[in-house]
Enzyme design. Structure first.
Site, PDB file in Angstrom:
ATOM      1  N   GLU A  48      -9.950   1.638  13.664  1.00  0.00           N
ATOM      2  CA  GLU A  48     -10.180   2.513  12.503  1.00  0.00           C
ATOM      3  C   GLU A  48     -10.907   1.341  11.471  1.00  0.00           C
ATOM      4  O   GLU A  48     -10.526   0.295  11.163  1.00  0.00           O
ATOM      5  CB  GLU A  48      -8.473   2.376  11.977  1.00  0.00           C
ATOM      6  CG  GLU A  48      -8.546   3.005  10.531  1.00  0.00           C
ATOM      7  CD  GLU A  48      -6.945   2.890  10.249  1.00  0.00           C
ATOM      8  OE1 GLU A  48      -6.943   3.060   8.891  1.00  0.00           O
ATOM      9  OE2 GLU A  48      -6.036   2.883  10.921  1.00  0.00           O
ATOM     10  N   ASP A  59      -3.649   0.578  -1.056  1.00  0.00           N
ATOM     11  CA  ASP A  59      -3.871  -0.540  -0.333  1.00  0.00           C
ATOM     12  C   ASP A  59      -3.026  -1.722  -0.632  1.00  0.00           C
ATOM     13  O   ASP A  59      -3.108  -1.875  -2.172  1.00  0.00           O
ATOM     14  CB  ASP A  59      -5.261  -1.024  -0.031  1.00  0.00           C
ATOM     15  CG  ASP A  59      -6.097  -0.047   0.709  1.00  0.00           C
ATOM     16  OD1 ASP A  59      -5.344   0.379   1.554  1.00  0.00           O
ATOM     17  OD2 ASP A  59      -7.440   0.132   0.355  1.00  0.00           O
TER      18      ASP A  59
END
Length: 273
Positions: A48, A59
């Site tokens: 990924e 995040d």
């Protein structure tokens, strides 16, 4: 190259897939490619590649720090495509994880075309839901790209059904509420979420469920691999490189060792549900 290839191989071996994440351009573009190839060599079944973004609201601090470093070094969207091309050339399915704004700015059709031409398998879109994704769904379907949408412990049964129906490749179960990051223990929400997600599938449909739950050790990988089709690891890999920022050779060595530990954990997991 669809992620279905990685899941089919893992299924033959009666185990889960190990999917490793790093943002493109970190520690720089060439260094990121080298790191991702090292992860493939050490046991990642799929990769990924993150697309660094200036407003990474989902995040955690570790991935934010890496993305910020990439942006400060002049990262461009074309760099993620270059990274995908280099990693996909190893024969491992490679997807992009991206917030939707950079794709819109690049052009949805253009991005889909360039991703497919680079050998990419598809997109993970954390802030794009299927009901707001008709343009992406059409572009992905035209090029046979994976459409990887997210589900969470808060997802309703209706939302789970909608998301799994629209997904191709696998569905990403974010089993920790809040931002990303490695954790000392895996979430007790993960197993029930996987079960609910599988129950939402249309009769006769087999869609793998990957789990991102802050895994950072082989034991944690084994725990998650017992019930999930893929163990998704990101922050632990990023932290390893950040911890060795002054010595790239040592960083790659540590990254390979962590990957090998996680891959071993996936392979020794008890029989999956």
């Amino acid at each position: 190259m669809s992620t279905a290839r990685a899941f089919a191989r893992a299924r033959e071996e009666d185990r889960a897939v190990l999917l490793g994440y790093l943002p493109a351009g970190f520690p720089d573009v060439d260094g990121g490619i080298e790191a991702l190839r090292a992860m493939v060599d050490a046991g990642c079944d799929a990769i990924e590649v993150g697309l660094p973004y200036s407003d990474p609201v989902m995040d955690g601090p570790t991935i934010q720090a890496a993305a910020q470093q990439a942006l400060e070094l002049g990262f461009r969207t074309s760099d993620v495509l270059r990274t995908v091309e280099a990693v996909a050339a190893t024969g491992v399915p490679t997807v992009v994880m991206t917030y939707w704004n950079p794709v819109e700015r690049y052009g949805v059709e253009r991005f889909a075309t360039d991703l497919a031409n680079a050998g990419g398998a598809g997109l993970i879109t954390p802030d794009l839901t299927p009901d707001y994704a008709p343009e992406w769904i059409a572009a992905a379907d035209e090029r046979d790209l994976d459409k990887i949408f997210l589900v969470a412990p808060s997802s309703t049964e209706e939302r789970l059904a909608l998301t799994t129906a629209a997904s191709r490749g696998f569905v990403y179960a974010t089993a920790v509420m809040g931002v990303t990051g490695a954790r000392a223990t895996s979430s007790d929400l993960a197993g029930p979420l996987v079960a609910r997600t599988r129950a939402s599938l249309a009769e006769g449909r087999d869609l793998p469920v990957g789990v991102g739950v802050g895994v950072g050790t082989g034991d944690q990988a084994a725990d998650v691999a017992a019930y999930a089709d893929a163990v998704i690891v990101g922050s632990a890999f990023v932290r390893t490189l950040l911890d060795h920022a002054g010595d790239r050779t040592a960083g790659l060595r540590a990254l390979s060792a962590l990957t090998a530990e996680l891959a071993e954990g996936v392979r020794r997991a008890p029989a999956r549900a």
